[in-house]
Design a protein around this motif. Structure first.
Motif, PDB file in Angstrom:
ATOM      1  N   SER A  41     -65.054  49.635  55.856  1.00  0.00           N
ATOM      2  CA  SER A  41     -63.384  49.871  56.175  1.00  0.00           C
ATOM      3  C   SER A  41     -63.280  49.574  57.792  1.00  0.00           C
ATOM      4  O   SER A  41     -62.383  48.661  57.803  1.00  0.00           O
ATOM      5  N   SER A  42     -64.166  48.193  58.412  1.00  0.00           N
ATOM      6  CA  SER A  42     -64.166  48.313  59.693  1.00  0.00           C
ATOM      7  C   SER A  42     -63.792  46.576  60.295  1.00  0.00           C
ATOM      8  O   SER A  42     -63.710  46.349  59.179  1.00  0.00           O
ATOM      9  N   LYS A  43     -63.113  46.458  60.963  1.00  0.00           N
ATOM     10  CA  LYS A  43     -62.964  45.002  61.414  1.00  0.00           C
ATOM     11  C   LYS A  43     -64.117  44.105  61.488  1.00  0.00           C
ATOM     12  O   LYS A  43     -64.237  43.330  61.668  1.00  0.00           O
ATOM     13  N   VAL A  44     -65.287  44.884  62.850  1.00  0.00           N
ATOM     14  CA  VAL A  44     -66.222  43.984  62.534  1.00  0.00           C
ATOM     15  C   VAL A  44     -66.740  43.655  61.011  1.00  0.00           C
ATOM     16  O   VAL A  44     -67.415  42.608  60.882  1.00  0.00           O
ATOM     17  N   ASN A  45     -67.007  44.447  59.913  1.00  0.00           N
ATOM     18  CA  ASN A  45     -67.148  44.001  58.793  1.00  0.00           C
ATOM     19  C   ASN A  45     -66.578  43.289  58.669  1.00  0.00           C
ATOM     20  O   ASN A  45     -67.350  42.344  57.710  1.00  0.00           O
ATOM     21  N   GLN A  46     -65.071  43.187  58.919  1.00  0.00           N
ATOM     22  CA  GLN A  46     -64.581  42.182  57.923  1.00  0.00           C
ATOM     23  C   GLN A  46     -64.240  40.080  58.895  1.00  0.00           C
ATOM     24  O   GLN A  46     -64.542  39.562  58.320  1.00  0.00           O
ATOM     25  N   LEU A  47     -64.719  40.400  59.932  1.00  0.00           N
ATOM     26  CA  LEU A  47     -65.755  39.942  60.840  1.00  0.00           C
ATOM     27  C   LEU A  47     -66.307  38.901  60.208  1.00  0.00           C
ATOM     28  O   LEU A  47     -66.402  37.629  60.108  1.00  0.00           O
ATOM     29  N   TYR A  48     -67.862  40.159  59.233  1.00  0.00           N
ATOM     30  CA  TYR A  48     -68.678  39.953  59.810  1.00  0.00           C
ATOM     31  C   TYR A  48     -68.851  38.972  58.357  1.00  0.00           C
ATOM     32  O   TYR A  48     -69.293  38.051  57.877  1.00  0.00           O
ATOM     33  N   SER A  49     -68.222  39.391  57.571  1.00  0.00           N
ATOM     34  CA  SER A  49     -67.395  38.865  55.693  1.00  0.00           C
ATOM     35  C   SER A  49     -66.804  37.169  56.391  1.00  0.00           C
ATOM     36  O   SER A  49     -67.493  35.746  55.456  1.00  0.00           O
ATOM     37  N   GLU A  50     -65.679  36.851  57.045  1.00  0.00           N
ATOM     38  CA  GLU A  50     -65.353  35.860  57.377  1.00  0.00           C
ATOM     39  C   GLU A  50     -66.310  35.055  58.352  1.00  0.00           C
ATOM     40  O   GLU A  50     -66.216  33.595  57.823  1.00  0.00           O
ATOM     41  N   LEU A  51     -66.736  35.228  59.304  1.00  0.00           N
ATOM     42  CA  LEU A  51     -67.870  34.658  59.847  1.00  0.00           C
ATOM     43  C   LEU A  51     -69.367  33.825  58.917  1.00  0.00           C
ATOM     44  O   LEU A  51     -69.224  32.472  58.813  1.00  0.00           O
ATOM     45  N   THR A  52     -69.389  34.874  57.787  1.00  0.00           N
ATOM     46  CA  THR A  52     -70.634  34.745  56.627  1.00  0.00           C
ATOM     47  C   THR A  52     -70.019  33.125  55.731  1.00  0.00           C
ATOM     48  O   THR A  52     -70.749  32.563  55.427  1.00  0.00           O
ATOM     49  N   GLU A  53     -68.685  32.967  55.618  1.00  0.00           N
ATOM     50  CA  GLU A  53     -68.556  32.300  54.472  1.00  0.00           C
ATOM     51  C   GLU A  53     -68.082  31.225  55.047  1.00  0.00           C
ATOM     52  O   GLU A  53     -67.347  30.189  54.850  1.00  0.00           O
ATOM     53  N   LYS A  54     -67.226  31.079  56.778  1.00  0.00           N
ATOM     54  CA  LYS A  54     -67.089  29.879  57.240  1.00  0.00           C
ATOM     55  C   LYS A  54     -68.373  28.932  57.296  1.00  0.00           C
ATOM     56  O   LYS A  54     -69.493  29.053  57.012  1.00  0.00           O
ATOM     57  N   GLN A  55     -68.138  27.173  56.906  1.00  0.00           N
ATOM     58  CA  GLN A  55     -68.869  26.532  57.053  1.00  0.00           C
ATOM     59  C   GLN A  55     -69.768  26.048  58.627  1.00  0.00           C
ATOM     60  O   GLN A  55     -70.298  25.710  59.344  1.00  0.00           O
ATOM     61  N   SER A  56     -67.944  26.537  59.470  1.00  0.00           N
ATOM     62  CA  SER A  56     -68.647  26.302  60.707  1.00  0.00           C
ATOM     63  C   SER A  56     -67.495  27.444  61.561  1.00  0.00           C
ATOM     64  O   SER A  56     -66.372  27.255  61.525  1.00  0.00           O
ATOM     65  N   TYR A  57     -68.353  27.135  62.818  1.00  0.00           N
ATOM     66  CA  TYR A  57     -66.810  28.199  63.501  1.00  0.00           C
ATOM     67  C   TYR A  57     -68.667  28.295  65.030  1.00  0.00           C
ATOM     68  O   TYR A  57     -69.874  27.652  64.866  1.00  0.00           O
ATOM     69  N   SER A  58     -67.318  28.849  66.338  1.00  0.00           N
ATOM     70  CA  SER A  58     -68.095  28.271  68.036  1.00  0.00           C
ATOM     71  C   SER A  58     -67.267  30.209  67.940  1.00  0.00           C
ATOM     72  O   SER A  58     -66.693  30.286  67.982  1.00  0.00           O
ATOM     73  N   PHE A  59     -69.463  30.854  68.933  1.00  0.00           N
ATOM     74  CA  PHE A  59     -68.517  32.208  69.211  1.00  0.00           C
ATOM     75  C   PHE A  59     -69.508  32.503  70.334  1.00  0.00           C
ATOM     76  O   PHE A  59     -70.136  32.305  70.580  1.00  0.00           O
ATOM     77  N   LYS A  60     -68.870  32.297  71.550  1.00  0.00           N
ATOM     78  CA  LYS A  60     -68.759  32.747  73.002  1.00  0.00           C
ATOM     79  C   LYS A  60     -68.267  34.229  73.448  1.00  0.00           C
ATOM     80  O   LYS A  60     -67.423  34.561  73.578  1.00  0.00           O
ATOM     81  N   THR A  61     -69.421  34.407  74.172  1.00  0.00           N
ATOM     82  CA  THR A  61     -69.198  35.653  74.687  1.00  0.00           C
ATOM     83  C   THR A  61     -69.342  35.696  77.001  1.00  0.00           C
ATOM     84  O   THR A  61     -70.639  34.599  77.121  1.00  0.00           O
ATOM     85  N   THR A  62     -68.946  36.185  76.791  1.00  0.00           N
ATOM     86  CA  THR A  62     -68.630  35.467  78.917  1.00  0.00           C
ATOM     87  C   THR A  62     -68.238  36.888  79.557  1.00  0.00           C
ATOM     88  O   THR A  62     -67.724  37.842  79.725  1.00  0.00           O
ATOM     89  N   LEU A  63     -69.886  37.219  80.201  1.00  0.00           N
ATOM     90  CA  LEU A  63     -69.994  38.704  81.050  1.00  0.00           C
ATOM     91  C   LEU A  63     -69.173  37.727  82.522  1.00  0.00           C
ATOM     92  O   LEU A  63     -68.273  38.425  83.550  1.00  0.00           O
ATOM     93  N   ASP A  64     -69.666  36.850  83.297  1.00  0.00           N
ATOM     94  CA  ASP A  64     -68.958  36.365  84.177  1.00  0.00           C
ATOM     95  C   ASP A  64     -69.623  34.937  84.577  1.00  0.00           C
ATOM     96  O   ASP A  64     -70.205  34.592  83.726  1.00  0.00           O
ATOM     97  N   ASP A  65     -69.321  34.184  85.149  1.00  0.00           N
ATOM     98  CA  ASP A  65     -69.900  33.267  85.590  1.00  0.00           C
ATOM     99  C   ASP A  65     -71.507  32.565  85.704  1.00  0.00           C
ATOM    100  O   ASP A  65     -71.577  30.900  85.645  1.00  0.00           O
ATOM    101  N   LYS A  66     -71.720  33.239  86.046  1.00  0.00           N
ATOM    102  CA  LYS A  66     -73.254  33.696  86.145  1.00  0.00           C
ATOM    103  C   LYS A  66     -74.554  33.645  84.717  1.00  0.00           C
ATOM    104  O   LYS A  66     -75.311  33.965  84.358  1.00  0.00           O
TER     105      LYS A  66
END
Length: 218
Positions: A41-66
């Protein structure tokens, strides 16, 4: 019983009642803010399903400028640009191979029959999506977000840790409506808060090796 002793007993009784009331309020608040739920029932599961179905996307994670990781996918190709402690690495995955690009000098290495990170983000989410989780709310940079917290999860942590440490780790995924905006991983006293940007905008040039780069023979 003297009047003085009666007063002392009354004070003690009042203090006990107040402690009980505070305890009840804390329990109710904790229960309201954290509810254990099934992963399906999670939003993580929902996100997984959405990205699995997409043909293209980008995913960026940032801690700081380094420290940041940029991942882009288009059909059967992927591009990964990582900055870790200020050092950059770039990979292009396509045609069943992984290409490691070096900027100085401009050259690249080919790892044949290797596309282990082609579905990098989907595979990270896949290990989490069915797990039980708790819900809560927390403020980040002055704004309150609902989150899902998973125990024994450290897939998005940038810092290297041991297997034993990973087992004690907790990761929270923060959402604004259905959009993932932050990921926080906690290992003991250490924690990382990553800003997350997910987009459908992908550029074809990311998946091409620049012509000025020369291949280095194995």
């Amino acid at each position: 019983m003297s009047k003085k002793n009666k007063i002392i007993l009354m004070i003690v009784a009042v203090m006990i009642i107040l402690a009980m009331i505070i305890g009840i309020i804390w329990w109710i608040t904790s229960t309201a803010n954290k509810t254990t739920l099934e992963g399906s029932s999670s939003k993580v599961n929902q996100l997984y399903s959405e990205l699995t179905e997409k043909q293209s996307y980008s995913f960026k994670t940032t801690l700081d400028d380094k420290n940041e990781i940029f991942y882009a996918k288009k059909e059967n190709k992927a591009y990964i640009n990582t900055i870790y402690q200020g050092k950059k690495t770039k990979f292009i995955i396509k045609e069943g191979n992984t290409y490691f690009l070096v900027d100085d000098p401009k050259e690249y290495y080919t790892y044949h029959n290797n596309e282990v990170d082609l579905e990098k983000i989907v595979l990270q989410l896949e290990t989490i999506k069915e797990n039980q989780y708790t819900q809560g709310k927390e403020k980040i940079e002055g704004k309150e977000y609902p989150y899902e917290e998973y125990e024994g999860v450290a897939e998005f942590l940038m810092k290297e840790i041991t297997t034993a440490e990973e087992e004690t780790a907790k990761t929270r995924f923060y959402f604004m409506k259905d959009q993932l905006v932050y990921i926080k991983t906690m290992v003991g006293d250490y924690q990382e808060i990553l800003k997350v940007e997910v987009s459908d905008e992908v550029e074809d040039k990311w998946f091409e090796i620049p012509s000025e780069y020369k291949e280095v023979a194995e």
